[in-house]
Write an enzyme that holds these catalytic residues in place. Structure first.
Site, PDB file in Angstrom:
ATOM      1  N   CYS A   2       0.724  -1.120   0.030  1.00  0.00           N
ATOM      2  CA  CYS A   2      -0.021  -0.138   0.171  1.00  0.00           C
ATOM      3  C   CYS A   2       0.968   1.260   0.219  1.00  0.00           C
ATOM      4  O   CYS A   2       2.097   1.070   0.585  1.00  0.00           O
ATOM      5  CB  CYS A   2      -1.037  -0.015   1.256  1.00  0.00           C
ATOM      6  N   ARG A  27       3.221   0.373  -5.250  1.00  0.00           N
ATOM      7  CA  ARG A  27       3.116  -0.329  -4.037  1.00  0.00           C
ATOM      8  C   ARG A  27       1.925  -1.138  -3.949  1.00  0.00           C
ATOM      9  O   ARG A  27       1.632  -1.805  -2.921  1.00  0.00           O
ATOM     10  CB  ARG A  27       3.201   0.716  -2.999  1.00  0.00           C
ATOM     11  N   TRP A  75      -2.742  -2.458  -1.635  1.00  0.00           N
ATOM     12  CA  TRP A  75      -2.411  -3.898  -2.052  1.00  0.00           C
ATOM     13  C   TRP A  75      -3.207  -4.771  -1.042  1.00  0.00           C
ATOM     14  O   TRP A  75      -2.819  -4.494   0.201  1.00  0.00           O
ATOM     15  CB  TRP A  75      -0.839  -4.171  -2.146  1.00  0.00           C
ATOM     16  N   ASN A 101      -0.887   1.493   5.890  1.00  0.00           N
ATOM     17  CA  ASN A 101      -0.140   0.755   5.263  1.00  0.00           C
ATOM     18  C   ASN A 101       0.443  -0.193   6.407  1.00  0.00           C
ATOM     19  O   ASN A 101       1.304   0.238   7.150  1.00  0.00           O
ATOM     20  CB  ASN A 101       1.086   1.373   4.414  1.00  0.00           C
ATOM     21  N   GLY A 102       0.274  -1.500   6.172  1.00  0.00           N
ATOM     22  CA  GLY A 102       0.710  -2.436   7.192  1.00  0.00           C
ATOM     23  C   GLY A 102      -0.349  -3.523   7.440  1.00  0.00           C
ATOM     24  O   GLY A 102      -1.354  -3.513   6.864  1.00  0.00           O
ATOM     25  N   GLU A 488      16.448 -16.074 -12.525  1.00  0.00           N
ATOM     26  CA  GLU A 488      16.100 -14.819 -12.651  1.00  0.00           C
ATOM     27  C   GLU A 488      15.301 -14.435 -13.890  1.00  0.00           C
ATOM     28  O   GLU A 488      14.472 -13.545 -13.961  1.00  0.00           O
ATOM     29  CB  GLU A 488      17.332 -13.611 -12.480  1.00  0.00           C
ATOM     30  N   LYS A 492      11.538 -13.392 -14.412  1.00  0.00           N
ATOM     31  CA  LYS A 492      10.709 -11.959 -15.285  1.00  0.00           C
ATOM     32  C   LYS A 492       9.867 -12.466 -16.083  1.00  0.00           C
ATOM     33  O   LYS A 492       8.837 -11.743 -16.179  1.00  0.00           O
ATOM     34  CB  LYS A 492      12.077 -11.525 -15.936  1.00  0.00           C
ATOM     35  N   GLU A 495       6.608 -13.215 -13.899  1.00  0.00           N
ATOM     36  CA  GLU A 495       5.944 -12.067 -13.282  1.00  0.00           C
ATOM     37  C   GLU A 495       5.337 -11.352 -13.991  1.00  0.00           C
ATOM     38  O   GLU A 495       4.128 -10.597 -13.807  1.00  0.00           O
ATOM     39  CB  GLU A 495       6.688 -11.539 -11.971  1.00  0.00           C
ATOM     40  N   HIS A 511      17.307 -35.392 -13.772  1.00  0.00           N
ATOM     41  CA  HIS A 511      17.029 -36.123 -12.317  1.00  0.00           C
ATOM     42  C   HIS A 511      15.618 -35.848 -12.473  1.00  0.00           C
ATOM     43  O   HIS A 511      15.045 -35.960 -11.208  1.00  0.00           O
ATOM     44  CB  HIS A 511      17.871 -35.648 -11.259  1.00  0.00           C
ATOM     45  N   LYS A 610       5.488  -3.531  -6.035  1.00  0.00           N
ATOM     46  CA  LYS A 610       7.028  -3.136  -6.126  1.00  0.00           C
ATOM     47  C   LYS A 610       7.762  -3.622  -4.915  1.00  0.00           C
ATOM     48  O   LYS A 610       8.729  -4.216  -4.460  1.00  0.00           O
ATOM     49  CB  LYS A 610       7.404  -1.744  -6.419  1.00  0.00           C
TER      50      LYS A 610
HETATM   51  O1  M6R Z   1      12.878  -4.575  -2.867  1.00  0.00           O
HETATM   52  P1  M6R Z   1      13.425  -5.909  -2.794  1.00  0.00           P
HETATM   53  O2  M6R Z   1      14.686  -5.960  -3.388  1.00  0.00           O
HETATM   54  O3  M6R Z   1      13.671  -6.562  -1.293  1.00  0.00           O
HETATM   55  O4  M6R Z   1      12.472  -6.905  -3.141  1.00  0.00           O
HETATM   56  C1  M6R Z   1      12.480  -8.289  -3.276  1.00  0.00           C
HETATM   57  C2  M6R Z   1      11.579  -8.767  -4.264  1.00  0.00           C
HETATM   58  O5  M6R Z   1      10.169  -8.477  -3.634  1.00  0.00           O
HETATM   59  C3  M6R Z   1      11.561  -8.326  -5.641  1.00  0.00           C
HETATM   60  O6  M6R Z   1      12.910  -8.680  -6.024  1.00  0.00           O
HETATM   61  C4  M6R Z   1      10.663  -9.120  -6.679  1.00  0.00           C
HETATM   62  O7  M6R Z   1      11.059 -10.507  -6.595  1.00  0.00           O
HETATM   63  C5  M6R Z   1      10.721  -8.324  -7.791  1.00  0.00           C
HETATM   64  N1  M6R Z   1       9.467  -7.938  -8.344  1.00  0.00           N
HETATM   65  C6  M6R Z   1      11.257  -9.293  -8.976  1.00  0.00           C
HETATM   66  O8  M6R Z   1      11.397  -8.646 -10.147  1.00  0.00           O
END
Ligand code: M6R
Length: 615
Positions: A2, A27, A75, A101-102, A488, A492, A495, A511, A610
């Site tokens: 949020c 957020r 969120w 927020n929280g 990674e 990408k 997501e 395996h 994010k």
């Molecule tokens: O802000 P941070 O690096 O701590 O965030 C960690 C993950 O939430 C962040 O890397 C997330 O996996 C990304 N959306 C991936 O692209």
């Protein structure tokens, strides 16, 4: 997660609040809302499901006049994303409006008690419980609102950044925080802004006060800022200046922030190494490492704690620190580490990696490490973030604001910082030859050029993406330094395109996962010249022999790899430990183009935010 924003002063609040909400949408974007007090002292609340644009349309013909207001982009955690659960929440009497927020972890117990006092709840959120608790305390004690807030917060367990306004008081916002971020922006004397992220209000002010956990602030028009502890003791605070330009927060002609951020990487690597690697002597100096060198030299172990993409970068860190520094390394998901009762020694060094510096699980892992007496080092992007403040020391990656939910330039910045750290420590430890030190140091300075060259593959990758847009599953293969790169690359794609993808250590395929291979399953194989080159090549042959389609990310001109590949992405070569940085760029582009072809919301993919500030 949020995002919260607030304003009190002489300006019309609503445009400032909406602008702030747009910038905070990274957020969370399930619902949005605003509360404003007008000249008539009435409280006006508008909120709706969906993004800030929808809120903007919804209020276009409404009365939004007023010079004090609070706003929220959500969120969802407790309660579905709908109009009723959207913030701001009103207390039962309609007197107090609050954004939050929280998570209030003990909200059920508090709610039960309020139920008995005759409170009715409209929403299924924990936040509505808190605003009603504040109202209840004020009713019972007949005390000023700020006292009721203090008492209520002492009863609340969990995380919060809250802002409150009250019907009949058009001059004041009460704000408080615990484990969720909050920055108070200072405008003209007696004019205040408030936000979850200072960057979101940078066009109004560059001067900020970051209040600490367990503190409450009163932002009153025309009066000096007041900060108190929850025991009502005045707290001294300082002002920090944030030098950021608006252009860093805008798309700059790109269709999406993600594409802008991918393309920024040659520059962000320069920013990350600037003043840290001498082009003349190739000497590396990171102040955080230099000032704490003994902690690193005497480290029994290094434990990385991180989440998501930052965790993938940490896996590369494991290779770097073991390979170059000969220090044993463990890499932990912060969310698992904190609940596992891990063994942490006082001579361990815990490195917390986070782009946002606000990830709740990483923060909690830091707290755990500190309790065990370990030295905690941060690798962060956001200056002044909670993690940057919670760690003993650290290094910023300096890649500028990353707004696309999918992390790109932060990943390459994190690996760059880890490489510089490892080299610096290894040199002092005597575990690296001067020749290797200079080779990698020089290669770091050359990286921007190589990334620039790699970015030229964009057109080719966009064409390739057309062919694979409708594949239902992908597998990404890599070994050694590039196994984390495979993870990674798969993340990408998942997501932002919502396509199932798995990253796999190439040799592990046989395996189990090789059973998945058929003509419908593309494998993105990272086969670059490194210590596992031949082995990886054989693994890819095994996939090919089972009818799999191979897209190889490979060294420019490598005939051997070309021969076994159906499609190739040919990248320039650098020293082995830096190859993940080069290789990750085309993987970011591939995911981006597939997502665009599928019509996905690239910068704000569904269900994600994010900055993950909930546990
Ligand atoms: O802000 P941070 O690096 O701590 O965030 C960690 C993950 O939430 C962040 O890397 C997330 O996996 C990304 N959306 C991936 O692209």
């Amino acid at each position: 997660m949020c995002g919260i924003v607030g304003y009190v002063g002489n300006k019309t609040a609503c445009p400032i609040l909406l602008n702030g909400l747009h910038r905070l949408e990274y957020r969370g974007y399930d619902s949005a809302g605003v509360a404003i007090i007008g000249a008539d002292n009435e409280l006006k609340i508008y909120k709706c499901k969906g993004k800030v644009d929808e809120l903007e349309n919804f209020i276009a013909d409404k009365d939004t006049e007023g010079t004090v207001g609070i706003a929220h982009t959500r969120w969802a955690t407790h309660g579905a994303p709908n109009n009723i659960n959207a913030h701001p929440h009103l207390s039962q009497s309609g007197q107090i409006a609050m954004i939050h927020n929280g998570i209030i972890e003990n909200f059920r117990v508090l709610k039960e008690a309020l139920d008995k006092e005759g409170f009715d709840f409209r929403s299924s959120t924990d936040s509505e419980v808190l605003v009603n608790l504040i109202e209840h305390i004020r009713n019972v004690n007949g005390c000023p609102l700020e006292d009721a807030v203090r008492v209520a917060l002492k009863r609340a367990v969990g995380a919060y950044a809250i802002a409150i306004i009250e019907k009949g008081n058009p001059n004041r916002i009460i704000a408080a925080k615990q484990s969720s971020p909050m920055a108070i922006g200072l405008g003209e004397p007696g004019e205040y802004y408030l936000s979850s992220d200072a960057a979101s209000i940078i066009e109004y002010t560059k001067d900020f006060v970051y209040i600490n956990d367990g503190e409450m602030a009163v932002l009153e028009k025309g009066k000096p800022l007041q900060v108190f502890s929850l025991d009502n003791e005045p707290v001294a605070f300082s002002t920090a200046r944030l030098d950021l330009s608006i252009s860093q927060l805008e798309k700059g002609g790109y269709e999406h922030f993600m594409l802008k951020e991918i393309n920024e990487q040659p520059k962000t690597i320069i920013d990350c190494t600037r003043g840290r690697i001498s082009p003349e002597t190739l000497e590396i100096t990171l102040n955080g490492v230099a000032n704490n060198i003994d902690r690193f030299l005497n480290a029994r172990r290094i434990i990385f704690v991180a989440c998501g993409t930052s965790w993938h970068a940490a896996l590369i860190g494991e290779h770097l620190f073991e390979d170059i520094c000969r220090i044993p390394v463990e890499v932990e998901y912060a969310s698992e580490f904190r609940y596992r009762n891990p063994v942490i020694f006082p001579d361990d060094v815990v490195i917390a990696v986070s782009q946002s510096g606000e990830t709740a699980d990483t923060l909690a892992a830091i707290e755990l490490a500190r309790k065990s007496g370990a030295f905690v080092y941060g690798i962060n992007n956001v200056i002044g973030s909670s993690i940057a403040r919670a760690t003993d020391s650290g290094t910023y990656i300096h890649v500028g604001p990353e707004i696309g939910v999918a992390s790109t330039k932060a990943f390459t910045g994190q690996v760059t910082v880890m490489t510089m750290m490892a080299l610096m420590i290894a040199k002092r430890k005597g575990t690296v030859s001067d020749e290797y030190y200079r080779e990698v140091s020089a290669a770091l300075l050359k990286l921007p050029e190589l990334i620039e060259e790699t970015l030229k593959l964009d057109g080719e990758i966009a064409e390739m993406a057309k062919i694979f847009t409708y594949a239902r599953n992908f597998i990404y293969l890599g070994r050694g330094y590039n196994y984390p790169t495979a993870l990674e690359g798969a993340l990408k794609l998942k997501e932002i395109s919502y396509v199932h993808a798995e990253g796999y250590p190439a040799a592990e395929m046989k395996h189990g996962a090789i059973a998945l291979i058929d003509a419908e399953m593309p494998s993105v194989a990272i086969v670059t010249p490194d210590s596992t080159y031949e082995k990886t090549l054989s693994n890819v042959e095994e996939v090919k022999a089972r009818g799999g389609k191979i897209i190889s990310v490979m060294a420019k001109g490598d005939e051997l790899v070309r021969r076994i590949s159906d499609f190739t992405i040919e990248v320039p070569v650098t020293t082995e430990c830096l190859m993940p940085i080069v290789v990750s760029v085309p993987l970011q582009l591939l995911a981006y183009h597939i997502a665009v072809n599928k019509g996905r919301n690239v910068d704000q993919p569904r269900n994600l935010a994010k900055s993950v500030t909930v546990e």
